[in-house]
Design a protein around this motif. Structure first.
Motif, PDB file in Angstrom:
ATOM      1  N   GLY A 186      -0.291  -2.702  -2.219  1.00 45.25           N
ATOM      2  CA  GLY A 186      -1.744  -3.457  -1.849  1.00 45.25           C
ATOM      3  C   GLY A 186      -2.655  -3.156  -0.920  1.00 45.25           C
TER       4      GLY A 186
ATOM      5  N   SER B 123       5.507  -4.132  -2.778  1.00 45.37           N
ATOM      6  CA  SER B 123       4.310  -4.408  -3.359  1.00 45.37           C
ATOM      7  C   SER B 123       3.117  -4.768  -2.308  1.00 45.37           C
ATOM      8  N   GLU B 124       3.390  -5.533  -1.506  1.00 49.08           N
ATOM      9  CA  GLU B 124       2.652  -5.745  -0.497  1.00 49.08           C
ATOM     10  C   GLU B 124       1.913  -4.705   0.020  1.00 49.08           C
TER      11      GLU B 124
END
Ligand code: BTN
Length: 325
Positions: A40, A36-37
């Motif tokens: 992003g 998820s990082e």
């Protein structure tokens, strides 16, 4: 931009559907949090990644500016492009590649820039390299050839560019010896090869390639407007520059490998089939003066053979075609 981002883009491209964070995590050997990082980070870089809760992530679009992640994922597994340095603006990608090569960068290192402040053409000319329009890149090669063999490398690269433009975009591309790529008689690509030697062996070769991709007819400066063209002009399409780069680099890699393993003959055949000169009365400026004759052949070391009016043959190892008469 790290390896994880490249890995995620590779997986999303391959899947071409929504992929759950758990699947991505397994494929990239990281946690869902790290996925998820990274997603992003990619979104911040202009990647359009759709997120549907429960279904995961799907790649919808890549950034307009060329991105090193994209280039690396497109060239994954290739020797050329094994290392990529992407810049916004440089003086000349050849200059950067030469210093990297002197510093020991490996074969296949690719240097690319959005814009060149002092793009260099052959014979001291300026190469028009505005931002957002083209592919301006250089590749470091370490072929272990003698001085003579290095000339065949840029011929192999020119053949690779012409073949890939035709295969991927349906553009009928010809080669004007030594290594201009022409479409309908107009230049779409130029190649500037620079080499350094130790004794009589090549230490490295930097193959610098400029391809007009998105340049519109009206964007070319007056002095080249009548003699230059681009992929967009020829196809009527706004193609992806990284897409063109991937096709071209893979095709150059295939020809380079053919050259190293089987010699120049196969490349020579391709060059003859695509030649803009063979059979035509040609005027060439050489280091020893201007020569005129019918372009008859390219020999096994890449030299152009011109048949003069008196029946004699002139063998040209270097030169600049001034006119096809
Ligand atoms: C020519 O046809 O005169 C050769 C043009 C070569 C242009 C390319 S763009 C990338 C690389 N960097 C340069 O400064 N020149 C080559």
């Amino acid at each position: 931009m790290g390896d994880l981002e490249v890995d995620i883009i590779l997986n999303l491209k391959k899947a071409d559907r929504h992929v759950t964070p758990a699947e991505l995590g397994r494929a990239c050997k990281v946690t869902e949090g790290e996925v998820s990082e990274a997603v992003g980070e990619l979104s911040g870089r202009g990647y359009r990644i759709d997120h549907v809760p429960g279904e995961g992530y799907r790649l919808m679009g890549t950034p307009d500016l060329m991105d090193v992640t994209d280039i690396r994922s497109d060239l994954h597994g290739s020797v050329l492009g094994g290392e990529v340095f992407a810049f916004g603006r440089v003086t000349s990608t050849n200059d950067v590649a030469v210093s990297l090569a002197r510093g020991g960068s490996p074969e296949g290192t690719l240097v690319i820039a959005e814009e060149q402040a002092r793009g260099r053409g052959r014979r001291g000319r300026v190469w028009f390299s505005p931002p957002g329009c083209g592919l301006w890149f250089s590749i470091i090669l370490r072929p272990g050839l003698g001085a003579e063999g290095s000339a065949t490398i840029s011929l192999a690269a020119a053949a690779g560019v012409a073949e890939s433009l035709e295969e991927a975009y349906g553009i009928r591309a010809q080669i004007k010896w030594p290594n201009d790529v022409l479409v309908r008689g107009k230049k779409i690509c130029g190649i500037l090869t620079e080499a350094e030697f130790i004794d009589n062996t090549v230490r490295f070769v930097v193959v610098g390639i400029g391809i007009n991709v998105l340049t519109g007819k009206e964007q070319f400066p007056d002095d080249i407007a009548a003699i230059a063209t681009s992929v967009a002009v020829e196809t009527g399409r706004r193609v992806s520059r990284t897409g063109v780069l991937a096709c071209v680099v893979k095709s150059i890699e295939a020809n380079y490998s053919e050259l190293r393993h089987h010699g120049f003959e196969g490349i020579r055949t391709k060059l003859l089939q695509r030649s803009a000169l063979i059979g035509k009365m040609t005027r060439v400026k050489t280091p020893d003066g201007v020569v005129e004759g019918v372009a008859a052949d390219i020999d096994i070391s890449g030299a152009l053979l011109l048949r003069r009016e008196d029946g004699s043959t002139e063998r040209l190892v270097a030169g600049e075609v001034m006119g096809i008469l």
